[in-house]
Structure formats: structure tokens, C-alpha cells
Motif scaffolding. Sequence first.
Motif, PDB file in Angstrom:
ATOM      1  N   GLY A  53       0.822  -1.170   0.028  1.00 42.03           N
ATOM      2  CA  GLY A  53       0.007  -0.005  -0.124  1.00 42.03           C
ATOM      3  C   GLY A  53       0.916   1.237  -0.046  1.00 42.03           C
ATOM      4  N   ALA A  54       2.267   1.126   0.137  1.00 43.78           N
ATOM      5  CA  ALA A  54       3.029   2.383  -0.123  1.00 43.78           C
ATOM      6  C   ALA A  54       3.153   3.085  -1.469  1.00 43.78           C
ATOM      7  CB  ALA A  54       4.254   1.941   0.387  1.00 43.78           C
ATOM      8  N   ILE A  55       2.967   4.382  -1.636  1.00 46.53           N
ATOM      9  CA  ILE A  55       3.177   4.841  -2.686  1.00 46.53           C
ATOM     10  C   ILE A  55       4.739   5.498  -2.948  1.00 46.53           C
ATOM     11  CG2 ILE A  55       2.538   7.021  -4.055  1.00 46.53           C
ATOM     12  CD1 ILE A  55       0.036   5.346  -3.508  1.00 46.53           C
ATOM     13  N   VAL A  56       5.405   4.698  -4.095  1.00 43.18           N
ATOM     14  CA  VAL A  56       6.672   4.827  -4.258  1.00 43.18           C
ATOM     15  C   VAL A  56       6.999   5.626  -5.485  1.00 43.18           C
ATOM     16  CG1 VAL A  56       7.154   2.929  -3.157  1.00 43.18           C
ATOM     17  CG2 VAL A  56       6.863   2.680  -5.370  1.00 43.18           C
ATOM     18  N   ASN A  57       8.081   6.097  -5.767  1.00 44.25           N
ATOM     19  CA  ASN A  57       8.613   6.920  -6.962  1.00 44.25           C
ATOM     20  C   ASN A  57       9.422   5.813  -7.819  1.00 44.25           C
ATOM     21  OD1 ASN A  57       9.101   8.818  -8.906  1.00 44.25           O
ATOM     22  ND2 ASN A  57      10.411   9.996  -7.629  1.00 44.25           N
ATOM     23  N   ASN A 110      -8.199  -3.756   2.173  1.00 45.93           N
ATOM     24  CA  ASN A 110      -6.859  -2.967   1.866  1.00 45.93           C
ATOM     25  C   ASN A 110      -6.088  -3.691   0.840  1.00 45.93           C
ATOM     26  OD1 ASN A 110      -6.873  -1.020   3.608  1.00 45.93           O
ATOM     27  ND2 ASN A 110      -6.508  -2.452   5.625  1.00 45.93           N
ATOM     28  N   ASP A 111      -6.726  -4.622   0.132  1.00 49.09           N
ATOM     29  CA  ASP A 111      -5.926  -5.156  -1.025  1.00 49.09           C
ATOM     30  C   ASP A 111      -6.215  -4.152  -2.062  1.00 49.09           C
ATOM     31  OD1 ASP A 111      -5.773  -7.692  -0.074  1.00 49.09           O
ATOM     32  OD2 ASP A 111      -7.176  -8.734  -1.251  1.00 49.09           O
ATOM     33  N   VAL A 112      -4.964  -4.137  -2.849  1.00 47.72           N
ATOM     34  CA  VAL A 112      -4.800  -3.037  -3.969  1.00 47.72           C
ATOM     35  C   VAL A 112      -5.464  -3.729  -5.393  1.00 47.72           C
ATOM     36  CG1 VAL A 112      -3.183  -1.956  -5.339  1.00 47.72           C
ATOM     37  CG2 VAL A 112      -2.681  -2.256  -3.080  1.00 47.72           C
ATOM     38  N   VAL A 113      -6.434  -3.052  -5.849  1.00 48.23           N
ATOM     39  CA  VAL A 113      -7.065  -3.438  -7.204  1.00 48.23           C
ATOM     40  C   VAL A 113      -6.769  -2.343  -8.261  1.00 48.23           C
ATOM     41  CG1 VAL A 113      -8.606  -4.938  -6.150  1.00 48.23           C
ATOM     42  CG2 VAL A 113      -9.363  -2.572  -6.400  1.00 48.23           C
ATOM     43  N   ARG A 114      -7.300  -2.606  -9.353  1.00 49.42           N
ATOM     44  CA  ARG A 114      -7.223  -1.483 -10.428  1.00 49.42           C
ATOM     45  C   ARG A 114      -8.448  -1.181 -10.962  1.00 49.42           C
ATOM     46  NH1 ARG A 114      -2.102  -2.334 -14.030  1.00 49.42           N
ATOM     47  NH2 ARG A 114      -2.329  -0.057 -14.564  1.00 49.42           N
ATOM     48  N   VAL A 115      -9.152   0.067 -11.041  1.00 57.96           N
ATOM     49  CA  VAL A 115     -10.331   0.121 -11.488  1.00 57.96           C
ATOM     50  C   VAL A 115     -10.263   0.903 -12.692  1.00 57.96           C
ATOM     51  CG1 VAL A 115     -11.530  -0.237  -9.458  1.00 57.96           C
ATOM     52  CG2 VAL A 115     -10.848   2.051 -10.003  1.00 57.96           C
ATOM     53  N   LYS A 122     -24.198  -2.801 -15.466  1.00 54.28           N
ATOM     54  CA  LYS A 122     -25.555  -3.120 -14.703  1.00 54.28           C
ATOM     55  C   LYS A 122     -25.659  -4.594 -14.371  1.00 54.28           C
ATOM     56  CE  LYS A 122     -28.201   0.985 -14.656  1.00 54.28           C
ATOM     57  NZ  LYS A 122     -28.254   1.560 -13.215  1.00 54.28           N
ATOM     58  N   ILE A 123     -25.647  -4.943 -13.098  1.00 48.47           N
ATOM     59  CA  ILE A 123     -25.706  -6.182 -12.669  1.00 48.47           C
ATOM     60  C   ILE A 123     -27.045  -6.250 -11.462  1.00 48.47           C
ATOM     61  CG2 ILE A 123     -24.645  -8.425 -11.568  1.00 48.47           C
ATOM     62  CD1 ILE A 123     -22.004  -7.408 -12.428  1.00 48.47           C
ATOM     63  N   SER A 124     -28.000  -6.960 -11.839  1.00 46.52           N
ATOM     64  CA  SER A 124     -29.093  -7.034 -10.823  1.00 46.52           C
ATOM     65  C   SER A 124     -29.657  -5.481 -10.695  1.00 46.52           C
ATOM     66  CB  SER A 124     -29.019  -7.781  -9.617  1.00 46.52           C
ATOM     67  OG  SER A 124     -28.463  -8.995  -9.990  1.00 46.52           O
ATOM     68  N   GLY A 125     -29.473  -4.645 -11.592  1.00 43.68           N
ATOM     69  CA  GLY A 125     -29.622  -3.201 -11.259  1.00 43.68           C
ATOM     70  C   GLY A 125     -29.022  -2.364 -10.557  1.00 43.68           C
ATOM     71  N   VAL A 126     -27.635  -2.813 -10.332  1.00 43.86           N
ATOM     72  CA  VAL A 126     -26.671  -2.268  -9.578  1.00 43.86           C
ATOM     73  C   VAL A 126     -25.632  -1.711 -10.480  1.00 43.86           C
ATOM     74  CG1 VAL A 126     -24.895  -2.273  -7.728  1.00 43.86           C
ATOM     75  CG2 VAL A 126     -27.320  -3.212  -7.412  1.00 43.86           C
ATOM     76  N   THR A 127     -25.030  -0.700 -10.379  1.00 42.89           N
ATOM     77  CA  THR A 127     -24.032  -0.156 -11.491  1.00 42.89           C
ATOM     78  C   THR A 127     -22.555  -0.603 -10.987  1.00 42.89           C
ATOM     79  OG1 THR A 127     -25.389   1.481 -12.112  1.00 42.89           O
ATOM     80  CG2 THR A 127     -22.908   1.577 -12.695  1.00 42.89           C
ATOM     81  N   TYR A 128     -21.808  -1.259 -11.694  1.00 38.81           N
ATOM     82  CA  TYR A 128     -20.296  -1.664 -11.293  1.00 38.81           C
ATOM     83  C   TYR A 128     -19.604  -1.202 -12.320  1.00 38.81           C
ATOM     84  CZ  TYR A 128     -22.184  -5.579  -8.327  1.00 38.81           C
ATOM     85  OH  TYR A 128     -22.954  -6.213  -7.140  1.00 38.81           O
ATOM     86  N   VAL A 129     -18.233  -1.102 -11.805  1.00 40.95           N
ATOM     87  CA  VAL A 129     -17.243  -0.769 -12.791  1.00 40.95           C
ATOM     88  C   VAL A 129     -16.046  -1.979 -13.069  1.00 40.95           C
ATOM     89  CG1 VAL A 129     -17.442   2.013 -12.353  1.00 40.95           C
ATOM     90  CG2 VAL A 129     -15.686   0.370 -10.712  1.00 40.95           C
ATOM     91  N   LYS A 130     -15.311  -1.682 -14.048  1.00 44.62           N
ATOM     92  CA  LYS A 130     -14.370  -2.691 -14.517  1.00 44.62           C
ATOM     93  C   LYS A 130     -13.422  -2.802 -13.342  1.00 44.62           C
ATOM     94  CE  LYS A 130     -12.836  -5.352 -18.095  1.00 44.62           C
ATOM     95  NZ  LYS A 130     -13.854  -6.583 -18.228  1.00 44.62           N
ATOM     96  N   CYS A 131     -12.790  -3.890 -13.183  1.00 41.03           N
ATOM     97  CA  CYS A 131     -11.929  -4.087 -12.061  1.00 41.03           C
ATOM     98  C   CYS A 131     -10.757  -5.182 -12.320  1.00 41.03           C
ATOM     99  CB  CYS A 131     -12.669  -4.575 -10.756  1.00 41.03           C
ATOM    100  SG  CYS A 131     -11.556  -4.735  -9.330  1.00 41.03           S
ATOM    101  N   ALA A 132      -9.580  -4.863 -12.069  1.00 43.85           N
ATOM    102  CA  ALA A 132      -8.671  -5.973 -12.082  1.00 43.85           C
ATOM    103  C   ALA A 132      -8.093  -6.231 -10.594  1.00 43.85           C
ATOM    104  CB  ALA A 132      -7.532  -5.425 -12.875  1.00 43.85           C
ATOM    105  N   VAL A 133      -7.827  -7.709 -10.415  1.00 46.16           N
ATOM    106  CA  VAL A 133      -7.384  -8.160  -9.286  1.00 46.16           C
ATOM    107  C   VAL A 133      -5.908  -8.685  -9.390  1.00 46.16           C
ATOM    108  CG1 VAL A 133      -7.929  -9.974  -7.378  1.00 46.16           C
ATOM    109  CG2 VAL A 133      -9.883  -8.495  -8.731  1.00 46.16           C
ATOM    110  N   TYR A 134      -5.156  -8.588  -8.267  1.00 46.56           N
ATOM    111  CA  TYR A 134      -3.765  -9.180  -8.305  1.00 46.56           C
ATOM    112  C   TYR A 134      -3.731 -10.192  -7.560  1.00 46.56           C
ATOM    113  CZ  TYR A 134       1.300  -9.409  -7.916  1.00 46.56           C
ATOM    114  OH  TYR A 134       2.581  -9.819  -8.113  1.00 46.56           O
ATOM    115  N   ASN A 135      -3.166 -11.289  -8.048  1.00 43.29           N
ATOM    116  CA  ASN A 135      -3.016 -12.618  -7.700  1.00 43.29           C
ATOM    117  C   ASN A 135      -1.895 -13.431  -8.242  1.00 43.29           C
ATOM    118  OD1 ASN A 135      -3.140 -15.042  -6.115  1.00 43.29           O
ATOM    119  ND2 ASN A 135      -5.006 -15.721  -6.904  1.00 43.29           N
TER     120      ASN A 135
END
Length: 166
Positions: A53-57, A110-115, A122-135
Motif C-alpha cells: 500500500g506504499a506510494i513509491v517513486n 486493503n487489497d490493491v485493485v485497479r479500476v 449493470k448487474i441486478s440493477g446495480v452499477t459496477y465498474v471494471k476491476c482488475a485483481v492481483y493474484n
Amino acid sequence: MKKLIMIMIAASLLVFSVPVAAHAQKDIAVENVGIYNSSVGSNKKFLRSVPKGAIVNYLGNGKLTYLNTTGFTLLTERLCPVSSNGWYAAVMKRSVRLPGDQGSASSSMNDVVRVKPTVTKKISGVTYVKCAVYNDGWFWNFWIKPGDVVRVDGYAYNSIVRFTSM
């Protein structure tokens, strides 16, 4: 006259083909990584740990700076650009099961994902955004509610991004 024009064209191509100086990139550590004084060799010494979770240069070629310590890491796949091609790094606010195009994935607080907020579904009437998961690599075909994440593109270098529920 024709030779002069050809020389001017060739000279302009040389000027435009000179590489521009490398720019630093703001990255977030997806997992803990270490900073070493050298990328290879027997004199390699551990300098500092970079927590999840650290922001690095990130300076390129494995070189990075965190808390005024500049060194090398071999684990660059554990770093993620904070902003790249419309994808933004974010931290999970809570543990959820993410629906995907081919199955689902679990993600913890606290997992880092990308959105990618510009791609919605829309899934079951709820708006979702595209997501990438790290594993041990990025998996790109998942969906998440925008309220379940905190984007980190506004955080400063040397910050540690963690969500706490008090």
C-alpha cells in the motif's frame, strides 16, 4: 537545392529521434517489497522494506525511491502504476466477492485493485465498474461497486494507503 532539403530533413529526423529523458512514475506496492543497494552482485545489501500500500517513486529498470531511500528491487511485478491508460489503483474498503466475466474472485480489505471508472455494467440493477485483481499477476475481467474502493491517485509519494473502519 535538392541536397540541402534532404540534409535538412535528415537533420530534423535526428533531432526528433533523440530519446526524451525518462520520467518517474508514481506506483503503489501491491505486496511488500525490499529495496537493495544494487540490482545484482555479491555486494547487494538490504536497505529498506516497502510495505503493501506504499506510494513509491518508480524510476524504471527496477530502481525506486521510498522515504528518501533510492535503490533497486527485483520484484517490479509487485508494483502497480497509480494511473495508467484509464486504469486507477484503488484500495478495498471491505472484503467482498467480485463478480467476473468467467467466475468470481475474493478481495479483502486493503487489497490493491485497479479500476476503470469509464467502463460500467449493470448487474441486478446495480452499477459496477471494471476491476482488475492481483493474484501473482493481474486478472482483468471483474466488476466492483465504486463505493467499495478508495482511489489512490490523489495520494502523495511516501504515503501508505490503508482503509480502517473505526
